[in-house]
Design a protein around this motif. Structure first.
Motif, PDB file in Angstrom:
ATOM      1  N   THR A   1       0.807  -1.218   0.000  1.00  0.00           N
ATOM      2  CA  THR A   1       0.000   0.000   0.000  1.00  0.00           C
ATOM      3  C   THR A   1       0.843   1.273   0.000  1.00  0.00           C
ATOM      4  O   THR A   1       0.587   2.203  -0.756  1.00  0.00           O
ATOM      5  CB  THR A   1      -0.968   0.005   1.202  1.00  0.00           C
ATOM      6  N   CYS A   2       1.884   1.314   0.846  1.00  0.00           N
ATOM      7  CA  CYS A   2       2.683   2.547   0.939  1.00  0.00           C
ATOM      8  C   CYS A   2       3.538   2.763  -0.306  1.00  0.00           C
ATOM      9  O   CYS A   2       4.088   3.857  -0.499  1.00  0.00           O
ATOM     10  CB  CYS A   2       3.551   2.547   2.190  1.00  0.00           C
ATOM     11  N   GLN A   3       3.646   1.738  -1.158  1.00  0.00           N
ATOM     12  CA  GLN A   3       4.365   1.901  -2.424  1.00  0.00           C
ATOM     13  C   GLN A   3       3.408   2.253  -3.559  1.00  0.00           C
ATOM     14  O   GLN A   3       3.714   3.106  -4.389  1.00  0.00           O
ATOM     15  CB  GLN A   3       5.114   0.618  -2.784  1.00  0.00           C
ATOM     16  N   THR A   4       2.253   1.610  -3.583  1.00  0.00           N
ATOM     17  CA  THR A   4       1.335   1.825  -4.705  1.00  0.00           C
ATOM     18  C   THR A   4       0.778   3.249  -4.723  1.00  0.00           C
ATOM     19  O   THR A   4       0.418   3.753  -5.794  1.00  0.00           O
ATOM     20  CB  THR A   4       0.170   0.824  -4.684  1.00  0.00           C
ATOM     21  N   VAL A   5       0.700   3.907  -3.558  1.00  0.00           N
ATOM     22  CA  VAL A   5       0.177   5.281  -3.538  1.00  0.00           C
ATOM     23  C   VAL A   5       1.262   6.318  -3.796  1.00  0.00           C
ATOM     24  O   VAL A   5       0.957   7.493  -4.008  1.00  0.00           O
ATOM     25  CB  VAL A   5      -0.508   5.612  -2.183  1.00  0.00           C
ATOM     26  N   CYS A   6       2.527   5.909  -3.785  1.00  0.00           N
ATOM     27  CA  CYS A   6       3.634   6.859  -3.902  1.00  0.00           C
ATOM     28  C   CYS A   6       3.686   7.464  -5.305  1.00  0.00           C
ATOM     29  O   CYS A   6       3.781   6.735  -6.296  1.00  0.00           O
ATOM     30  CB  CYS A   6       4.959   6.152  -3.586  1.00  0.00           C
ATOM     31  N   PRO A   7       3.631   8.792  -5.409  1.00  0.00           N
ATOM     32  CA  PRO A   7       3.694   9.430  -6.742  1.00  0.00           C
ATOM     33  C   PRO A   7       4.971   9.094  -7.506  1.00  0.00           C
ATOM     34  O   PRO A   7       4.971   9.088  -8.734  1.00  0.00           O
ATOM     35  CB  PRO A   7       3.632  10.929  -6.412  1.00  0.00           C
ATOM     36  N   LYS A   8       6.038   8.798  -6.797  1.00  0.00           N
ATOM     37  CA  LYS A   8       7.312   8.479  -7.455  1.00  0.00           C
ATOM     38  C   LYS A   8       7.276   7.102  -8.120  1.00  0.00           C
ATOM     39  O   LYS A   8       8.185   6.754  -8.879  1.00  0.00           O
ATOM     40  CB  LYS A   8       8.466   8.540  -6.450  1.00  0.00           C
ATOM     41  N   ASN A   9       6.246   6.309  -7.824  1.00  0.00           N
ATOM     42  CA  ASN A   9       6.106   4.989  -8.446  1.00  0.00           C
ATOM     43  C   ASN A   9       5.154   4.996  -9.639  1.00  0.00           C
ATOM     44  O   ASN A   9       4.950   3.960 -10.273  1.00  0.00           O
ATOM     45  CB  ASN A   9       5.615   3.967  -7.412  1.00  0.00           C
ATOM     46  N   LYS A  10       4.595   6.150  -9.928  1.00  0.00           N
ATOM     47  CA  LYS A  10       3.637   6.247 -11.033  1.00  0.00           C
ATOM     48  C   LYS A  10       4.335   5.899 -12.353  1.00  0.00           C
ATOM     49  O   LYS A  10       5.408   6.420 -12.660  1.00  0.00           O
ATOM     50  CB  LYS A  10       3.062   7.666 -11.091  1.00  0.00           C
ATOM     51  N   ARG A  11       3.716   4.974 -13.090  1.00  0.00           N
ATOM     52  CA  ARG A  11       4.208   4.520 -14.402  1.00  0.00           C
ATOM     53  C   ARG A  11       5.584   3.853 -14.321  1.00  0.00           C
ATOM     54  O   ARG A  11       6.292   3.760 -15.317  1.00  0.00           O
ATOM     55  CB  ARG A  11       4.236   5.674 -15.409  1.00  0.00           C
ATOM     56  N   LYS A  12       5.965   3.370 -13.154  1.00  0.00           N
ATOM     57  CA  LYS A  12       7.197   2.586 -13.034  1.00  0.00           C
ATOM     58  C   LYS A  12       6.812   1.101 -13.091  1.00  0.00           C
ATOM     59  O   LYS A  12       6.554   0.476 -12.075  1.00  0.00           O
ATOM     60  CB  LYS A  12       7.900   2.910 -11.709  1.00  0.00           C
ATOM     61  N   PHE A  13       6.738   0.546 -14.289  1.00  0.00           N
ATOM     62  CA  PHE A  13       6.262  -0.829 -14.458  1.00  0.00           C
ATOM     63  C   PHE A  13       7.383  -1.850 -14.285  1.00  0.00           C
ATOM     64  O   PHE A  13       7.161  -2.952 -13.801  1.00  0.00           O
ATOM     65  CB  PHE A  13       5.593  -1.003 -15.827  1.00  0.00           C
ATOM     66  N   ASN A  14       8.590  -1.501 -14.714  1.00  0.00           N
ATOM     67  CA  ASN A  14       9.807  -2.308 -14.467  1.00  0.00           C
ATOM     68  C   ASN A  14       9.707  -3.743 -14.987  1.00  0.00           C
ATOM     69  O   ASN A  14      10.135  -4.681 -14.311  1.00  0.00           O
ATOM     70  CB  ASN A  14      10.139  -2.337 -12.962  1.00  0.00           C
ATOM     71  N   TRP A  15       9.190  -3.910 -16.185  1.00  0.00           N
ATOM     72  CA  TRP A  15       9.182  -5.246 -16.800  1.00  0.00           C
ATOM     73  C   TRP A  15      10.554  -5.496 -17.430  1.00  0.00           C
ATOM     74  O   TRP A  15      10.716  -5.467 -18.654  1.00  0.00           O
ATOM     75  CB  TRP A  15       8.069  -5.357 -17.842  1.00  0.00           C
ATOM     76  N   ILE A  16      11.534  -5.726 -16.590  1.00  0.00           N
ATOM     77  CA  ILE A  16      12.929  -5.801 -17.037  1.00  0.00           C
ATOM     78  C   ILE A  16      13.465  -7.225 -16.978  1.00  0.00           C
ATOM     79  O   ILE A  16      14.032  -7.729 -17.951  1.00  0.00           O
ATOM     80  CB  ILE A  16      13.813  -4.867 -16.181  1.00  0.00           C
ATOM     81  N   HIS A  17      13.304  -7.880 -15.843  1.00  0.00           N
ATOM     82  CA  HIS A  17      13.876  -9.204 -15.626  1.00  0.00           C
ATOM     83  C   HIS A  17      12.781 -10.275 -15.687  1.00  0.00           C
ATOM     84  O   HIS A  17      11.842 -10.245 -14.887  1.00  0.00           O
ATOM     85  CB  HIS A  17      14.572  -9.263 -14.264  1.00  0.00           C
ATOM     86  N   ASP A  18      12.918 -11.211 -16.604  1.00  0.00           N
ATOM     87  CA  ASP A  18      11.926 -12.281 -16.735  1.00  0.00           C
ATOM     88  C   ASP A  18      11.774 -13.070 -15.441  1.00  0.00           C
ATOM     89  O   ASP A  18      10.680 -13.548 -15.119  1.00  0.00           O
ATOM     90  CB  ASP A  18      12.320 -13.232 -17.869  1.00  0.00           C
ATOM     91  N   GLU A  19      12.864 -13.199 -14.683  1.00  0.00           N
ATOM     92  CA  GLU A  19      12.820 -14.021 -13.467  1.00  0.00           C
ATOM     93  C   GLU A  19      11.904 -13.434 -12.391  1.00  0.00           C
ATOM     94  O   GLU A  19      11.481 -14.142 -11.476  1.00  0.00           O
ATOM     95  CB  GLU A  19      14.236 -14.201 -12.900  1.00  0.00           C
ATOM     96  N   PHE A  20      11.591 -12.143 -12.483  1.00  0.00           N
ATOM     97  CA  PHE A  20      10.713 -11.511 -11.497  1.00  0.00           C
ATOM     98  C   PHE A  20       9.272 -11.357 -11.985  1.00  0.00           C
ATOM     99  O   PHE A  20       8.413 -10.907 -11.233  1.00  0.00           O
ATOM    100  CB  PHE A  20      11.255 -10.138 -11.091  1.00  0.00           C
ATOM    101  N   LYS A  21       9.021 -11.693 -13.240  1.00  0.00           N
ATOM    102  CA  LYS A  21       7.653 -11.577 -13.752  1.00  0.00           C
ATOM    103  C   LYS A  21       6.792 -12.670 -13.118  1.00  0.00           C
ATOM    104  O   LYS A  21       7.173 -13.837 -13.102  1.00  0.00           O
ATOM    105  CB  LYS A  21       7.648 -11.684 -15.272  1.00  0.00           C
ATOM    106  N   PRO A  22       5.640 -12.302 -12.587  1.00  0.00           N
ATOM    107  CA  PRO A  22       4.860 -13.271 -11.812  1.00  0.00           C
ATOM    108  C   PRO A  22       4.048 -14.249 -12.647  1.00  0.00           C
ATOM    109  O   PRO A  22       3.590 -13.910 -13.744  1.00  0.00           O
ATOM    110  CB  PRO A  22       3.915 -12.372 -11.009  1.00  0.00           C
ATOM    111  N   ASP A  23       3.886 -15.449 -12.109  1.00  0.00           N
ATOM    112  CA  ASP A  23       2.864 -16.366 -12.591  1.00  0.00           C
ATOM    113  C   ASP A  23       1.572 -15.917 -11.913  1.00  0.00           C
ATOM    114  O   ASP A  23       1.459 -15.985 -10.682  1.00  0.00           O
ATOM    115  CB  ASP A  23       3.221 -17.799 -12.184  1.00  0.00           C
ATOM    116  N   PRO A  24       0.599 -15.414 -12.674  1.00  0.00           N
ATOM    117  CA  PRO A  24      -0.609 -14.856 -12.053  1.00  0.00           C
ATOM    118  C   PRO A  24      -1.317 -15.807 -11.096  1.00  0.00           C
ATOM    119  O   PRO A  24      -1.872 -15.378 -10.083  1.00  0.00           O
ATOM    120  CB  PRO A  24      -1.492 -14.508 -13.249  1.00  0.00           C
ATOM    121  N   GLU A  25      -1.286 -17.117 -11.401  1.00  0.00           N
ATOM    122  CA  GLU A  25      -1.971 -18.094 -10.552  1.00  0.00           C
ATOM    123  C   GLU A  25      -1.233 -18.321  -9.222  1.00  0.00           C
ATOM    124  O   GLU A  25      -1.820 -18.829  -8.276  1.00  0.00           O
ATOM    125  CB  GLU A  25      -2.142 -19.417 -11.291  1.00  0.00           C
ATOM    126  N   LEU A  26       0.030 -17.948  -9.167  1.00  0.00           N
ATOM    127  CA  LEU A  26       0.782 -18.047  -7.913  1.00  0.00           C
ATOM    128  C   LEU A  26       0.761 -16.717  -7.157  1.00  0.00           C
ATOM    129  O   LEU A  26       0.650 -16.693  -5.938  1.00  0.00           O
ATOM    130  CB  LEU A  26       2.233 -18.454  -8.191  1.00  0.00           C
TER     131      LEU A  26
END
Length: 377
Positions: A242-267
């Motif tokens: 919560t304290c990260q998602t509301v932070c204005p400095k995180n706006k539009r920071k999607f960070n799809w950089i490393h495949d190893e951190f991309k989530p399996d939605p079902e997990l």
């Protein structure tokens, strides 16, 4: 040895192995941090997961007696999930915090640190090194702040201009006298959004966290969840963003950089009901590679029960009643009893009254009584 050239080459090498930011600082003590940690200890604000020796946490020379500098690294992780499943009645879902998406970040950061160690050992005879991530003695955020990775936000996270606060941190103490970087200017300004929305008020003031009240900490405990926090957990089964998602400095920071951190939605957003009866073997197989599994299945199951109560999921009552009757763990039986009362319905009261007659554990009996009171309220 040309330290300046070595540093330039190291920065280039770090980028080639997937390090998103690298910074350098001295091995001098973190004196201001030492005072803050002592105050946190006095107030009882520490989580208990961290290194207890404040001297070790703030004096690099105690960890490597020839230390001259510290290398700090950061890896960015995603803030958004592609194809995220949506929960619905009968198929409610929980959520793991973003820091648990993909593979365990401890593994990923340690791999990069190990590669840097090997790279330095090949180039500097007799080099001394000590690396750590999260569970090490040093405070990752303090090192990263002093090394210019980012500034320390009011939410107690390191915030980088490039990736927001969605970064994993690690550091490497060395006897090489690298040139230190300058810290980054704090850009939080007058913003207090993170403090305003913290579900439990754990952010006591800018930069000060009472970890004992933090939802991220509470979801990792193994005992009964304190009553005053059960209504604030929602469907979080590990961590809190919560304290990260509301932070204005995180706006539009999607960070799809490393495949190893991309989530399996079902997990990352698992169905809650299957978690109630998952075996140890299946839990390790499915969730073992995630950092959110480090405390085992018990906290995840307890949190899943609380989440089902949050949704007032009638379809889950029969499963919860079975847990209340048969599970060997008092925390699970008791939390299930509370949840049955919270959800209510035709099965609930009779099931609780039957359990009241058969249960022997004092703590579980208290939870059954709470469940019965919830039905009447």
């Amino acid at each position: 040895m040309n330290v300046q050239q070595l540093q330039t080459d190291l920065i280039e090498y770090a980028r080639s192995i997937g390090v998103d930011k690298i910074g350098f600082t001295t091995a001098s003590p973190f004196n201001e941090l030492k005072n803050r940690l002592k105050r946190q200890q006095e107030l009882g604000y520490q989580s208990g997961f961290e290194e207890s020796d404040i001297e070790k946490r703030t004096e690099p020379l105690r960890l490597l007696d020839s230390a001259q500098s510290i290398i700090a690294i950061a890896l960015a992780y995603p803030s958004k999930m592609e194809n995220a499943p949506t929960g619905k009645k009968g198929e409610r879902r929980g959520i793991f915090a973003r820091a648990s998406w993909g593979i365990d970040y401890h593994v990923a950061v340690r791999e990069r640190l190990q590669l840097i160690e090997e790279w330095l050992e090949q180039r500097v005879p007799g080099v001394k090194l000590k690396s750590m991530v999260d569970t090490g003695e040093l405070v990752d955020r303090a090192v990263a702040e002093r090394a210019g990775i980012g500034w320390s936000g009011k939410n107690c996270s390191i915030i980088t201009p490039e990736f927001g606060s969605y970064v994993y941190l690690g550091e490497l103490i060395t006897n090489i006298p690298f040139e230190p970087d300058e810290p980054i200017e704090n850009e939080c300004g007058d913003c207090t959004l993170c403090l305003d929305v913290c579900p439990t008020g754990a952010l006591v003031q800018p930069g000060q966290l009472n970890a004992q009240h933090c939802v991220a900490f509470l979801t990792q405990t193994k005992d009964f969840m304190p009553d005053e926090f059960r209504g604030e957990i929602g469907n979080r089964i590990y961590g809190c963003d919560t304290c990260q998602t509301v932070c204005p400095k995180n706006k539009r920071k999607f960070n799809w950089i490393h495949d190893e951190f991309k989530p399996d939605p079902e997990l990352a957003k698992p169905l809650l009901k299957p978690l109630l009866n998952i075996s140890n073997k299946e839990f390790k197989s499915k969730f073992g590679p995630m950092s959110g599994s480090w405390r085992g299945k018990k906290p995840i199951q307890r949190n899943a029960i609380i989440a089902l109560a949050h949704f007032k999921e009638q379809d889950a009552v029969p499963d919860l009643v079975e847990l209340m009757k048969k599970d060997e763990r008092p925390v699970i039986r008791g939390t299930a009893a509370w949840a049955v009362g919270k959800i209510g319905g035709p099965l609930a009261e009779q099931a609780l009254r039957t359990a009241l007659e058969k249960e022997k554990d004092v703590e579980v009996l208290k939870e059954i009584e709470k469940g019965l009171l919830l039905i009447k309220s």
